[in-house]
Design an enzyme around this catalytic site. Structure first.
Site, mmCIF file in Angstrom:
data_model
loop_
_atom_site.group_PDB
_atom_site.id
_atom_site.type_symbol
_atom_site.label_atom_id
_atom_site.label_comp_id
_atom_site.label_asym_id
_atom_site.label_seq_id
_atom_site.Cartn_x
_atom_site.Cartn_y
_atom_site.Cartn_z
ATOM 1 N N SER A 142 0.685 -0.999 -0.103
ATOM 2 C CA SER A 142 -0.030 -0.071 0.064
ATOM 3 C C SER A 142 0.826 1.403 0.062
ATOM 4 C CB SER A 142 -0.903 0.077 1.240
ATOM 5 O OG SER A 142 -1.635 1.191 1.471
ATOM 6 N N TYR A 155 -1.586 -0.525 10.332
ATOM 7 C CA TYR A 155 -1.464 -0.963 8.777
ATOM 8 C C TYR A 155 -0.233 -0.424 7.932
ATOM 9 C CZ TYR A 155 -3.547 -1.314 4.063
ATOM 10 O OH TYR A 155 -3.621 -1.540 2.712
#
Length: 251
Positions: A142, A155
């Site tokens: 990501s 995350y």
């Protein structure tokens, strides 16, 4: 361009929705046989019911269970007749102010987003080495692992770790003809972004941060997966491909 993926054996994790579903569909459309892995059996069976040149085989797996994850490589090789490609896409992204975050949640994020990637990559690489034919591993990371994002500390940390894992494994396994690469998506209009896409004001605020001034469709992610899965990318390893409409480029 013929990517020559006919009959290739592929594992795609997190395949029941979003980017994983798009990747599984695209690979099957190119003729690959795909073990589609997720926790939601109904969604997997719907996907397996679609018609492609290749075939999609649904398989339920909890990515928090290392024994289940480790078994995927041998299971896929047996069911598909071979294993050539792994797409590590499954992930979780609970949002929270880190001052209040339960560290049990932090541990779960690391288990799914980093440990499961490592466990499956190791198991698949052992199959690749034993077969002597090499293989491809594609880790879906990501842009949060590159820039870091508020309320997504766990995350962001997990995806940053997955990026470095990608590079380390690429360097270590190149001699076995195993290519390991990562794709870092930015803002894609998936189910996980329903709050954003379903609220015009929130969506407008989000796209103002993106030079392309829009969110991407999952179909724009899948072609890169297919390229990296193919023999056309045999000299590509340790790379991190950003697909974000220019958002990280402006930083």
């Amino acid at each position: 361009m013929d990517l020559d993926l006919n009959g290739r054996g592929v594992i795609v994790t997190g395949a029941s929705k979003g980017l994983g579903r798009a990747a599984a569909r695209a690979l099957a459309e190119e003729g690959a046989d795909v073990l589609a892995v997720a926790r939601t059996e109904e969604s997997l069976r719907e996907l397996a019911g679609e018609r492609f040149p290749g075939k999609i085989h649904p398989h339920v797996c909890d990515m928090r269970d290392r024994a289940q994850v480790s078994a995927l490589a041998e299971l896929a090789a047996g069911k598909l007749g071979r294993l050539d490609i792994v797409v590590n896409n499954a992930g979780i992204a609970p949002a929270a102010n880190f001052l209040e975050m339960d560290m049990g949640v932090f541990d779960e994020v690391m288990e799914v987003n980093v440990a499961a990637v490592a466990v499956l990559s190791q198991a698949a690489a052992r199959v690749f080495v034993e077969s002597g034919t090499g293989g491809r591993i594609i880790n879906v990371v990501s842009t949060s692992g590159i820039l870091g994002k508020a309320t997504l500390a766990a995350y962001s940390a997990s995806k940053g770790a997955a990026i470095q894992l990608t590079k380390a494994l690429a360097a270590e396994w190149a001699r076995h003809d195993i290519q390991v690469n990562a794709i870092a998506p930015g803002a894609f209009a998936t189910e996980a972004q329903a709050y954003v896409t379903g609220n015009p004001e929130v969506l407008a605020k989000r796209v103002r941060k993106i030079p392309a001034r829009r969110m991407a469709d999952p179909g724009e992610f899948a072609p890169l997966v297919c390229y990296l899965a193919s023999a056309k990318a045999k000299f590509v390893s340790g790379a991190v491909y950003v697909i974000d409409g220019g958002e990280t480029a402006k930083q």
